[in-house]
Design an enzyme around this catalytic site. Sequence first.
Site, PDB file in Angstrom:
ATOM      1  N   ARG A  15       0.862  -1.196   0.000  1.00  0.00           N
ATOM      2  CA  ARG A  15       0.000   0.000   0.000  1.00  0.00           C
ATOM      3  C   ARG A  15       0.894   1.240   0.000  1.00  0.00           C
ATOM      4  NH1 ARG A  15      -2.913   2.962   4.765  1.00  0.00           N
ATOM      5  NH2 ARG A  15      -3.990   4.510   3.509  1.00  0.00           N
TER       6      ARG A  15
ATOM      7  N   HIS B 172      -3.024  10.973   0.789  1.00  0.00           N
ATOM      8  CA  HIS B 172      -2.511  10.759   2.149  1.00  0.00           C
ATOM      9  C   HIS B 172      -1.889  12.089   2.597  1.00  0.00           C
ATOM     10  CE1 HIS B 172      -1.053   7.443   5.066  1.00  0.00           C
ATOM     11  NE2 HIS B 172      -0.712   8.589   5.621  1.00  0.00           N
TER      12      HIS B 172
ATOM     13  N   GLU C  36      -7.525   8.400   6.211  1.00  0.00           N
ATOM     14  CA  GLU C  36      -7.816   9.054   7.489  1.00  0.00           C
ATOM     15  C   GLU C  36      -8.312  10.492   7.342  1.00  0.00           C
ATOM     16  OE1 GLU C  36      -4.442   8.671  10.109  1.00  0.00           O
ATOM     17  OE2 GLU C  36      -4.375   6.505   9.928  1.00  0.00           O
TER      18      GLU C  36
ATOM     19  N   ASN D 234      -7.697   1.731   9.816  1.00  0.00           N
ATOM     20  CA  ASN D 234      -6.407   1.974  10.456  1.00  0.00           C
ATOM     21  C   ASN D 234      -6.643   1.964  11.958  1.00  0.00           C
ATOM     22  OD1 ASN D 234      -5.428   2.317   7.913  1.00  0.00           O
ATOM     23  ND2 ASN D 234      -4.850   4.476   8.165  1.00  0.00           N
TER      24      ASN D 234
ATOM     25  N   TYR E 173      -4.674   1.672  15.833  1.00  0.00           N
ATOM     26  CA  TYR E 173      -3.451   1.639  16.645  1.00  0.00           C
ATOM     27  C   TYR E 173      -3.752   1.440  18.127  1.00  0.00           C
ATOM     28  CZ  TYR E 173      -0.972   3.207  12.530  1.00  0.00           C
ATOM     29  OH  TYR E 173      -0.435   3.265  11.259  1.00  0.00           O
TER      30      TYR E 173
ATOM     31  N   GLU F  86      -3.783  -0.188   8.088  1.00  0.00           N
ATOM     32  CA  GLU F  86      -2.620   0.194   8.889  1.00  0.00           C
ATOM     33  C   GLU F  86      -2.775  -0.382  10.284  1.00  0.00           C
ATOM     34  OE1 GLU F  86      -1.567   4.363   9.248  1.00  0.00           O
ATOM     35  OE2 GLU F  86      -1.955   4.679   7.115  1.00  0.00           O
TER      36      GLU F  86
HETATM   37  O1  IFM Z   1       2.318   7.703  10.156  1.00  0.00           O
HETATM   38  C1  IFM Z   1       0.923   7.703  10.300  1.00  0.00           C
HETATM   39  C2  IFM Z   1       0.247   7.520   8.970  1.00  0.00           C
HETATM   40  O2  IFM Z   1       0.623   8.499   8.059  1.00  0.00           O
HETATM   41  C3  IFM Z   1      -1.250   7.578   9.115  1.00  0.00           C
HETATM   42  N1  IFM Z   1      -1.706   6.689  10.163  1.00  0.00           N
HETATM   43  C4  IFM Z   1      -1.018   6.700  11.424  1.00  0.00           C
HETATM   44  C5  IFM Z   1       0.476   6.592  11.219  1.00  0.00           C
HETATM   45  C6  IFM Z   1       1.202   6.612  12.576  1.00  0.00           C
HETATM   46  O3  IFM Z   1       0.908   7.769  13.276  1.00  0.00           O
END
Ligand code: IFM
Length: 485
Positions: free
Chosen positions: A74, A118, A163, A293, A295, A380
């Site tokens: 990606r 992006h 995002e 995405n 985290y 992500e």
């Molecule tokens: O680095 C970023 C990415 O550009 C978008 N999603 C989160 C990642 C980590 O913060």
Amino acid sequence: MGFPERFLWGAATASYQIEGAVAEDGRGPSIWDTFSHVPGNTVHGDNGDIADDHYHRLDEDLDLMARLGLGAYRFSVAWPRVQPDGRGRPNQAGLDFYRRLLEGLRRRGITPAATLYHWDLPQGLEDQGGWAARETAERFAEYAEIVARELGEGIGLWITLNEPWVAAWMGYGTGRHAPGRSEIGLALAATHHLLLGHGLAIQALRGELGEEALLGITLNLAPVHAHGDSESDRLAQRLVDGNLNRLFLDPLFRGRYPEDMVEHYREKRPGLGVLREGDLETIAAPIDFLGVNYYSPRNVVALERVKDGVAPAGLAALAQRAESRASRDRPIAEELGAAEVWPLHLDTSAMGWTIEPEALTELLLRLHAEYGPRPLYITENGTAVNDYADPEGRVVDPERIAYLDSHLRAAQAAIEQGVDLRGYFTWSLLDNFEWSLGYSKRFGLVYVEYSSQRRIPKASFDWYREVVAASALPTTGAVAMEVQP
Ligand code: IFM
């Protein structure tokens, strides 16, 4: 543990974070070039002028992808390489770079997953109002059509936006990201125009590529947990969830903005007042998949419960932690009557984000139940670690291996409960420019020594290669790791 047949194993990057070569082959300036060159906007004054110099090291990086055994890669296309000031005829030299990338992927049998936006908006469009202006959505659809026409063949997954919450709320709400504007009314207008741009781009891509193309969007999503069960804690939780998740999911999949968000932001100008008849139908046009995405979840309490900067027992508040996301997101949460907190018993990453893999299962199940069923990809997931090359030149990162292992198990748990998850892209292939945090945070499977541009695959690279090859996780659950001398 196995994953479904044809599960796509990938890694992700983004143009401004890795490419460098910002003034080559006709590329125009983006909002991130402008923003990162203003003193004080990024850690150490870092910028993407050189980044990973990927533009000049394409073959070496493609070879790393092949060595990793990736099924898919990606990447994002830099709009200002294709249209230097965001409009008009395409710049063939800029497109040629992506032609070389696509050809390199094809020769190595790796499926390209292309993100069209992006965050590197051409500065020329920002000068006309950026995402706060409707015209940017229209220009985005034209750009999407160009990319489809010129590069379309062979791209396996199309992602319109990455995002949009971050683009709108960090870029126009808190000003901690480019273009550095800070008004909630503008963040709302940007939210709407990004979503409209997505919908118009879907029409353009469909028109150019036909029904077979797989089209989607990537959102940053997270469960929001209330720590406390007072009515005000629950309200804070609902509003933060509304802002982060439902403000994007509802228009995309239900064709309307959430009522509580419309109500809460009613006084903000221009806000969602920029909406015109027919926009919501455009935004809600059918797509083939949702990119997720993930985290870390958000943990919140009512703002009034954080007194003199001190959170209730067992939690830490901003004054007790000087963490990046907290200070960057704080104005948004506070305006909603919420404070982000950290349960003290949980580990955090080098970003200061709590590590809670079970929240990924929770998120996927919610998407499946409330907005699905539909094909999902994790576009992500990964973690920042304070990596360093040891005296023998090795980079050993057990924390990253543990993070990836636990999150893949969480994804697997969701699949077992019926979620149609079709692939996983780890963030990131390479250490790179982490936006306002510059090069201070490392997310890669490959360490980049910025002074020499030497690439050093980390221990997690070898671990992920084995997972990809087996399409399965190690059975022990414990993370076995052998470091080659
Ligand atoms: O680095 C970023 C990415 O550009 C978008 N999603 C989160 C990642 C980590 O913060």
